[in-house]
Design an enzyme around this catalytic site. Structure first.
Site, PDB file in Angstrom:
ATOM      1  N   GLU A 231       2.643   3.564  -7.766  1.00 22.88           N
ATOM      2  CA  GLU A 231       1.239   3.132  -7.869  1.00 22.88           C
ATOM      3  C   GLU A 231       0.720   2.603  -6.537  1.00 22.88           C
ATOM      4  OE1 GLU A 231       0.768   0.556 -11.265  1.00 22.88           O
ATOM      5  OE2 GLU A 231       1.905   1.902 -12.577  1.00 22.88           O
TER       6      GLU A 231
ATOM      7  N   GLU B 226       5.537   6.602 -16.486  1.00 24.38           N
ATOM      8  CA  GLU B 226       5.347   5.545 -17.481  1.00 24.38           C
ATOM      9  C   GLU B 226       3.956   5.698 -18.065  1.00 24.38           C
ATOM     10  OE1 GLU B 226       4.025   1.474 -15.776  1.00 24.38           O
ATOM     11  OE2 GLU B 226       5.598   2.156 -14.386  1.00 24.38           O
TER      12      GLU B 226
END
Length: 529
Positions: A249, A356
């Site tokens: 991220e 995820e």
């Protein structure tokens, strides 16, 4: 006679030129506004349609866009959503021409949220596709996607104090299916022995780990040094296959390793990749995994094909009605289509996966239960992913109701029986694999005018997107005859195409909402061989 006719034509043309020049566009606009106020939307649309072309003639694109926005809004009030989408597309086009970029983006987003479409697929064997969907990367199955989870914060499947149960046993028991890998987080700078129990249980269970390595002190601590080399050697010797997801991220400003200058991030990723490729080439796959948003900067952080083995993405959906173009308090977004950008950018060269993610069953701002919506979005995702994105190679569910922020997010399967049952049904599809080295026996091929379907009975499924957040029923009609009615995703039916051999036909797909009201009718042109 010919002179007289010519005179009439010239007079007629001159009259209409004068009429167009003399059109009181703003007067007509006021009439349309008044009709809107009276709820006479069809009549207002006619007025707006009368003056929109006049603005285009003068290249007043901003004013033209404003008319098409109002036309679209009025069609939406009449529940003619396909017509609304057509006009919002024009709004997006002409605000773009007027250099009103943000308004153009907003109009396109609004149109996309209500856009209806249908795509058809035929089930086939994975062996028929051969290596079509593979890249030859480490751990990569030719066809199919590994299922995985982050589960150590779910007390129903994991007890961190006693290790009874441990998630490697507890999560498969909860979901009814073995999972190929589990996500755990690891702080850069610590020794591998700090997660010894995770390593030992993964080895004993014969599962892989997705190791989310986080440089919490920032990227400055990442060097090709004795620590990094030893970590790589220890993982190589661990006997566990590892998806090493370094500094994920990175495109989001919420992580401490976010760099406004992507070159700094790329340099550090390449250092880590070089060390692990040298020290642990047989049991470590280097994973580059941005968040799905913001999209505009994702590619800037890509470290290069030589450094990356797999591409992952964080993919979450939480009920959010604020962007509902119909202002009805619904979330009409597609969890599935949020994967589209990453897939189109990288699937042609790397295995891609959801590193995820999940769909939350609560609207946290209002503490409203959204279980039915979440279950539908989950089922749609797992059912349609193999058809739309056949090169996806793994999906990890974030099984937790915990979060570091004050805004708790609700993904825990054990806390919601409906969500758990939906997950069980979803991963039961043989496309989803329980162990590294497994291969899917099934695959899917699109059918349309360019990709024919065999002239025999075939197992057909569909991806149907509409303005309705959920669909309860789909029918298939050929030549005016309904040939199948189905009530569960992915709308799978056995259809006999033998009567249409050598022909091009339209398969009419109709979708209905939970009240059995028709939502959309879509025609799919199909060639039958």
């Amino acid at each position: 006679m010919m002179v007289a006719l010519f005179t009439i034509i010239v007079a007629f043309t001159t009259f209409h030129t004068y009429e167009a020049q003399a059109m009181d566009v703003w007067g007509i606009f006021k009439q349309a506004q008044k009709l809107d106020q009276q709820g006479k939307y069809a009549e207002a649309i006619a007025k707006y349609n009368q003056i929109a072309p006049e603005f285009l003639k003068k290249k007043e694109y901003g004013n033209a866009a404003g008319m098409y926005r109002r036309i679209g809004d009025d069609y939406a009030k009449l529940k003619k959503y396909d017509d609304a989408v057509t006009n919002w597309d024009k709004e997006a086009e002409y605000t773009g021409k007027a250099n009103m970029t943000q308004m153009s983006i907003a109009a396109k987003r609004k149109a996309d949220q209500l856009r209806s479409s249908a795509r058809l697929f035929v089930e086939t064997t994975a062996s028929a596709l051969g290596s079509t969907n593979t890249h030859g990367a480490i751990f990569e199955p030719k066809n199919g996607a590994y299922i995985g989870a982050y589960a150590e914060l779910d007390p129903a499947v994991h007890n961190s104090k006693t290790a009874k149960p441990f998630y490697t046993d507890g999560f498969p028991a909860l979901t009814g299916k073995g999972h190929a890998a589990y996500l755990i987080y690891f702080t850069y700078g610590k020794p591998l022995s700090s997660i010894k129990s995770h390593i030992d249980h993964a080895r004993e269970a014969g599962v892989a780990l997705q190791l989310g390595i986080q440089p919490l002190k920032g990227l400055g601590e990442v060097q090709d040094d004795a620590y990094l080399r030893q970590l790589a050697r220890d993982i190589a010797a661990s006997g566990v296959n590892v998806f090493l997801r370094f500094a994920n991220e990175m495109n989001g400003d919420w992580v401490p390793w976010h760099e406004t200058n992507p070159k700094n991030y790329i340099e550090k990723f390449r250092i880590v990749a070089k060390v692990f490729h040298e020290e642990a080439p047989d049991n470590v796959a280097m994973v580059w995994a941005p968040d799905r948003s913001p999209e505009y900067s994702i590619n800037d952080y890509y470290p290069g094909d030589d450094a990356v083995d797999w591409v992952g993405v964080s993919l979450y959906t939480i009920f959010n009605p604020t962007l509902d173009p119909l202002k009805q308090g619904e979330d009409r977004s597609s969890h599935l289509e949020k994967f589209d950008y990453i897939y189109k950018q990288y699937a042609s060269r790397k295995p891609v996966y959801i590193s995820e993610g999940g769909v939350a069953y609560m609207y946290p701002e209002k503490k409203q239960d959204k279980t039915d919506w979440a279950v539908y979005k989950m089922k749609e995702f797992y059912a349609s992913l193999p058809m739309l994105y056949p090169k996806v190679k793994a999906v990890f569910w974030f099984d937790s109701n915990h979060d570091a922020s004050a805004r708790i997010k609700y993904y825990m399967l054990s806390a919601n029986q409906k969500l758990l049952e939906g997950y069980k049904q979803s991963v039961a599809n043989p496309f989803y694999l329980s162990g590294l080295g497994d291969e899917s026996p099934v695959a899917y091929k699109p059918i349309n005018a360019a990709s024919p379907v065999p002239a025999s009975t075939q197992k057909i499924s569909a991806y149907v997107k509409t303005w309705s957040p959920t669909i309860s029923k789909v029918t298939y009609t050929i030549g005016g005859k309904t040939v199948a009615t189905v009530t569960s995703l992915p709308w799978t039916a056995q259809i006999d195409f033998a009567p249409y051999k050598g022909k091009k036909i339209d398969v009419v797909v109709k979708a209905f909402d939970s009240k059995n009201a028709l939502v959309t009718t879509q025609k799919v042109a199909v060639a039958v061989k």
